[in-house]
Every structure is written in structure tokens, then in C-alpha cells.
Design a protein around this motif. Sequence first.
Motif, PDB file in Angstrom:
ATOM      1  N   UNK A  29       0.820  -0.970  -0.001  1.00 49.32           N
ATOM      2  CA  UNK A  29       0.045  -0.020  -0.031  1.00 49.32           C
ATOM      3  C   UNK A  29       0.867   1.185   0.083  1.00 49.32           C
ATOM      4  N   UNK A  30       2.055   1.203   0.490  1.00 42.66           N
ATOM      5  CA  UNK A  30       2.808   2.410   0.901  1.00 42.66           C
ATOM      6  C   UNK A  30       4.099   2.441  -0.131  1.00 42.66           C
ATOM      7  N   UNK A  31       4.479   1.456  -0.674  1.00 41.68           N
ATOM      8  CA  UNK A  31       5.866   1.056  -1.247  1.00 41.68           C
ATOM      9  C   UNK A  31       5.618   0.177  -2.859  1.00 41.68           C
ATOM     10  N   UNK A  32       6.258   0.639  -3.565  1.00 41.04           N
ATOM     11  CA  UNK A  32       6.392  -0.138  -4.939  1.00 41.04           C
ATOM     12  C   UNK A  32       7.632  -1.298  -4.674  1.00 41.04           C
ATOM     13  N   UNK A  33       6.987  -2.529  -4.900  1.00 46.55           N
ATOM     14  CA  UNK A  33       8.000  -3.698  -4.556  1.00 46.55           C
ATOM     15  C   UNK A  33       8.542  -3.996  -6.017  1.00 46.55           C
ATOM     16  N   UNK A  34       9.765  -4.180  -6.159  1.00 48.38           N
ATOM     17  CA  UNK A  34      10.515  -4.411  -7.585  1.00 48.38           C
ATOM     18  C   UNK A  34      11.697  -5.501  -7.349  1.00 48.38           C
ATOM     19  N   UNK A  35      11.488  -6.704  -8.212  1.00 52.80           N
ATOM     20  CA  UNK A  35      12.337  -7.591  -7.823  1.00 52.80           C
ATOM     21  C   UNK A  35      13.401  -7.678  -9.062  1.00 52.80           C
ATOM     22  N   UNK A  36      14.596  -8.218  -9.053  1.00 58.63           N
ATOM     23  CA  UNK A  36      15.774  -8.375 -10.286  1.00 58.63           C
ATOM     24  C   UNK A  36      16.099  -9.603  -9.930  1.00 58.63           C
ATOM     25  N   UNK A  37      16.667 -10.512 -10.920  1.00 59.44           N
ATOM     26  CA  UNK A  37      17.488 -11.635 -10.837  1.00 59.44           C
ATOM     27  C   UNK A  37      18.646 -11.713 -11.051  1.00 59.44           C
ATOM     28  N   UNK A  38      19.370 -10.314 -11.492  1.00 58.54           N
ATOM     29  CA  UNK A  38      20.654 -10.047 -11.478  1.00 58.54           C
ATOM     30  C   UNK A  38      21.274  -8.819 -10.938  1.00 58.54           C
ATOM     31  N   UNK A  39      22.325  -8.935 -10.167  1.00 60.83           N
ATOM     32  CA  UNK A  39      22.900  -7.659  -9.414  1.00 60.83           C
ATOM     33  C   UNK A  39      23.336  -6.651 -10.412  1.00 60.83           C
ATOM     34  N   UNK A  40      23.821  -6.946 -11.629  1.00 62.06           N
ATOM     35  CA  UNK A  40      24.116  -6.056 -12.418  1.00 62.06           C
ATOM     36  C   UNK A  40      22.957  -5.628 -13.131  1.00 62.06           C
ATOM     37  N   UNK A  41      21.903  -6.180 -13.512  1.00 63.45           N
ATOM     38  CA  UNK A  41      20.785  -5.705 -14.044  1.00 63.45           C
ATOM     39  C   UNK A  41      19.995  -5.000 -12.876  1.00 63.45           C
ATOM     40  N   UNK A  42      20.196  -4.989 -11.475  1.00 67.14           N
ATOM     41  CA  UNK A  42      19.626  -4.213 -10.738  1.00 67.14           C
ATOM     42  C   UNK A  42      20.162  -2.925 -10.501  1.00 67.14           C
ATOM     43  N   UNK A  43      21.549  -3.108 -10.682  1.00 63.35           N
ATOM     44  CA  UNK A  43      22.325  -1.618 -10.641  1.00 63.35           C
ATOM     45  C   UNK A  43      22.102  -0.709 -11.679  1.00 63.35           C
ATOM     46  N   UNK A  44      21.844  -1.348 -13.028  1.00 67.16           N
ATOM     47  CA  UNK A  44      21.164  -0.579 -14.074  1.00 67.16           C
ATOM     48  C   UNK A  44      19.879   0.057 -13.762  1.00 67.16           C
ATOM     49  N   UNK A  45      18.982  -0.664 -13.312  1.00 71.14           N
ATOM     50  CA  UNK A  45      17.942  -0.359 -12.880  1.00 71.14           C
ATOM     51  C   UNK A  45      17.979   0.843 -11.798  1.00 71.14           C
ATOM     52  N   UNK A  46      18.635   0.848 -10.958  1.00 70.39           N
ATOM     53  CA  UNK A  46      18.976   1.834 -10.009  1.00 70.39           C
ATOM     54  C   UNK A  46      19.273   3.260 -10.383  1.00 70.39           C
ATOM     55  N   UNK A  47      20.221   3.000 -11.510  1.00 73.19           N
ATOM     56  CA  UNK A  47      20.634   4.272 -12.312  1.00 73.19           C
ATOM     57  C   UNK A  47      19.552   4.879 -12.884  1.00 73.19           C
ATOM     58  N   UNK A  48      18.453   4.044 -13.624  1.00 70.22           N
ATOM     59  CA  UNK A  48      17.516   4.570 -14.074  1.00 70.22           C
ATOM     60  C   UNK A  48      16.529   5.335 -13.215  1.00 70.22           C
ATOM     61  N   UNK A  49      16.431   4.573 -12.058  1.00 68.71           N
ATOM     62  CA  UNK A  49      15.322   5.209 -11.008  1.00 68.71           C
ATOM     63  C   UNK A  49      16.121   6.540 -10.409  1.00 68.71           C
ATOM     64  N   UNK A  50      17.335   6.551 -10.478  1.00 67.01           N
ATOM     65  CA  UNK A  50      18.029   7.763 -10.104  1.00 67.01           C
ATOM     66  C   UNK A  50      17.620   9.066 -10.899  1.00 67.01           C
TER      67      UNK A  50
END
Length: 555
Positions: A29-50
Amino acid sequence: MAKPILLSVDDDSDVLRAIERDLRSQYGAEYRVIGSDSPTGALELLKQLKVRNDGVALLLADQRMPNMDGVGFLEVARQIYPEAKRALLTAYADTNAAISAINQANIDYFFMKPWDPPAEHLYPQLDDMLDDWQASYRPPFEGIRVLGTRWSPRSYELRDFLARNHVPYQWIDVELSANDSETKRLLEALGPEASSLPVVLFPDGTKLLESVPADVAQKVGLRTRAQTDFYDLAIIGGGPAGLAAAVYGASEGLHTVMIEREAPGGQAGMSSRIENYLGFPAGLSGADLARRAMVQAQRFGVEILSQEAVGVRTEGPYRIIKFADNNEISCHALMIATGVQWRRLEAPGIDRLQGAGVYYGGGATEALSCKGEIVYIVGGANSAGQAAMNFSKYADRVVILVRGTSLASTMSQYLIDQIKATPNIQLWTHASVAEVHGDRHLEEISVFCSDTNKVELVPANAMFIFIGALPRTDWLAGVVERDERGFLLTGPDLIRDGQRPKGWGLDRDPFLLETNVPGLFAVGDVRHGSVKRVASGVGEGSVAVQFIHQYLSKV
Ligand SMILES: Cc1cc2nc3c(=O)[nH]c(=O)nc-3n(C[C@H](O)[C@H](O)[C@H](O)COP(=O)(O)OP(=O)(O)OC[C@H]3O[C@@H](n4cnc5c(N)ncnc54)[C@H](O)[C@@H]3O)c2cc1C
């Protein structure tokens, strides 16, 4: 408001699904939950979120992953989102690694797999971490962000365009805030694209590099394409005259379009305080007047196009307008309300430093940046006086340069009185700009003093030029009759020796505000002989609509 994000990373898809499910059921209800199956993919995603300016509250990573382990991931992720809480998911055998990670890599917590029941082994600790995170969380700005540098003419043009079109945005001066850690992280996330300034970042995650107003206009929903290709009335120019014509035309049932290349409000939109407009005893800012008129026009159904008209032609009863992007629309009645533009100041250095400390007109976006600085205003008319009063609120010192001996013959007495009563405004008479100097931006001005015949070199941070204005009507040459300075001739001015204008095929004289082309009207400052005032532009714009009704009754 966008929900902050809980990001979990695990290469084991069953575990990833399970953690996502548990996070979502408790915190969805308060947060958006996102999952990633690879650390490099997750780092790329974090850059996009930034780059999108999203908030990240939690990073939860499995310790055992190929290529990069959980601790390694959290360490790198921390450079992008230092405030996010960081937690590890570990198997029993990894407990020692997790404990040392807490000390070495500043990890907030580690969870053991399996975490069943989550109400005991997951939620209480996460609640604690998220409460802690919330306490210092400042929701990020959610609108458009513009990255550029103060002294870049392209950045200035873009900011001015957004401000005058009332599009809220956050300005990030990448040079001034170069030491700001959040700016550094944003620039790192952008990578090499950060050098294609000005960069505009939109809340949907898209971006424009080396942005120009026309592209941004399209993206923020300013209409650049007409809804249909035919109108009863088309008005070119959205200053007071054009806006008044639009309101009167549409309110009286004409299918009306108004075409404006910069921002509705025209010159009046640059005025910091109009004090002589009827009904506003305390005065009102030009931006406020423009905003009110826009709302009124839109309420009556006026279509507003963000476009530049570059040509006009007639085909029988139709008047056809060509735009800078080569599109065309046609109409029965056409009104030109394109006003006037600032005259250029001829002095070495001016063109090179325009937008980098040297500005024509009010520079609405610049006033705040002039805090504590020395500002020069060139010109002695009311527009210069208003600007001086406005800048005196921010600048350390404002100097008005005039060629004459005083302001008496060029400026209204009420402004002269206000200027005299403002201690940080100084009037420098017998003075004109001989040259401007600066490497990347204005630094000094050479002022020629006609009383002493000497040139003085003075330091300056910004210079605003208000030296009168002329119409830019070359694009109407050969179609509409103009005087020697480019103002459009209308009504009685077109009758010479009792003769109607050449090619005029009607058995009546041109109406008061009609040009030599039947059904093509000119109002406001662009018209030969007009009184250069907001009220007179508004008056002409509204009166012309009556002539248009008469014209349309016989088309
Ligand atoms: C700083 C300043 C302060 C002023 N203060 C006062 C005051 O206190 N009181 C007062 O009565 N008057 C004041 N004036 C004068 C007043 O603002 C003008 O007389 C009035 O704005 C003229 O209105 P207009 O609609 O004819 O033209 P403008 O206001 O010049 O508007 C013309 C519009 O047409 C657009 N345009 C031009 N060419 C094209 C094209 N080819 N395609 C599409 N769009 C185009 C322009 O971008 C502009 O928005 C001031 C002017 C300035 C600059």
C-alpha cells in the motif's frame, strides 16, 4: 505521489518470487515492490530510477549470486542510493560473511532464509528499518528537471520558455552544484549523456538531450499540431492583443485558434508590474495577466498552438498560414498580433555573450540568480524602470545606463519616484555601452561617457537591454502592406489619394483594423500608429472581432 521502492535481488527465481510476495502483501500500500534476478541488472535499474528521481527505501539482496555477491551489490548500490536501507538474505552457512558485512560495508541487517513466518522473522525488522528511513526521507521533486549551466544561452532560452509557459520545473545548475552529492550521483547515473546539456528529465523516465523549446513543448503537452485544418478565426501572436481577440472571438461563437511561438503574454508577460491597467489599483505582474487571460481563452474553447507562423497566402476566401514545421492551416479571418521585438544593441561582444550575462528584455528567470550581484539596465523607458525596480529586490546594486540627461522625458513619473526612493538603484546619465567583455560570461562593461568623452571599464554580472522595439514582419512582405519600419498598415492608412489599396476587390473601404488583404486584420503593437500599451492592445483585439463578424457575414 510516486511510492518509494523496495528492491529485492536474487538469482533464484523461487526465492525472489517469495520475497516479493511477502513484501507486497505487507508494504504494497505504501511502497512499490520491484524484483531483479541479477545484481548487474539491478544496478542498471537503480541508475534509471535515480534519473527518474524515484525514492528507494530498501535494497534487499541475496548473498550468494554468480558474478557479484550480495555484499558487493549493496556496496555499489550504496553509491547510487546512499540513504536506502540495505539488508542481506543469507543461508545459515553465510552468517559469518553477513556479520562482517554489517561492520565493513555498513549493511543494516541480515535475514536468514527461510524467513517463515514473515510476521516474526521479516516484518518487525523491516518495519524498524523503514520507520527509520521514513524519518529522514524528503519526497523527491516529481516534475520536470532541467540540467544546464547558468551561462549557457541554450539553457537560458529553455528555462525562459518553460517559465513563461507556466511549466513548473526544477533547475539544476551542474556547475554551481558540482559539489552537491545528489547532483554528482545524478550525473554519474546519466553517464556520458550528462554532457549533452541542456538535459531535460521527465517524470516518466524519458529524457531529452541538447533540448530545444520546440521538443520540450511537444513533450509537456503544449499543442504544436492543430486539431483541424480550418478555423473561422486564426490569430497569430498571443500577447495582450491576440489574447483579447481570442477571448472575444471564441466567446462570440467563432471557431478560434491562437498561434504563439514563445509563450502567451507577449511583451506584457515580461513586465514585472503593470500599474496602469484598468481595474488593478495595486498593479499586477504581466505573467499573472497572461495566465488569467489564457484560462479565460481556454474556457471559451480557444485552441492554442505553440508554433511559429512563417508565411501567409490567400486562396479565394481562404487565408492560409504556414508554420515553421511546414504544416499549414486555413481560416476565413486572420488576425496578426505579433507585436514588436527588442531592438538589438550594436556593440562588440553583445552577440557573443547574449544569454550568458547579456539579455534582451526582462529576463524573468534571471532575477533570482542575480542575488548579491551588480546588474546593469540599458534604456530609460518604463520597461527599463520596471526591470530596475524588480532587480533591486535581489541584486546588490542596479545601475541604469541612459544616453540622455535624465529619465524625465522617457519614463513615467511614478517609476522615476520609485527609483529615486530605492537606495540600491543608481542612475548613470550620458552613458552608453561601448563594449562588453567576458570569457564565458559577462564580466565587465566599457561605458562611454559623452559628458567627459571617456570610456570607463566597470565590473558587471548581468546586463539587461531595453532600448525600444521593432516589428519582425519580413515573412509578410509581398502580401501585407507595411511602413518603412515594418509596421502593418490598416484602415485609413491604406487609402492614398482617395484610392483603395492595389488589388483590393471589394466595394467598401478596408475596416479600421483591416490590412490591404480583405479579412486579414492587424492589432496591437505591430500595427502602424498603434499606442504601445497593454490596454490599447486589448482594446484593438476585442474591437477587431466586431469587424470580423461584419467581414464573415459577406464571405
Ligand atoms: C518589460 C515591459 C514592460 C511593459 N510595461 C507596460 C506597462 O506597465 N503598461 C502598459 O500598458 N504597457 C507596458 N508594456 C508594453 C506592452 O506590454 C505592449 O504594448 C503589449 O504587450 C503589446 O501587446 P501585443 O499583443 O500587441 O504584442 P506583444 O505583447 O509583443 O505580443 C506579440 C506576441 O506574438 C508572438 N509572435 C511574434 N511573431 C510570431 C510569429 N511569427 N508566430 C507566432 N507568434 C509570434 C510573440 O512571441 C509575442 O508573444 C511593457 C512592455 C515591456 C516589454
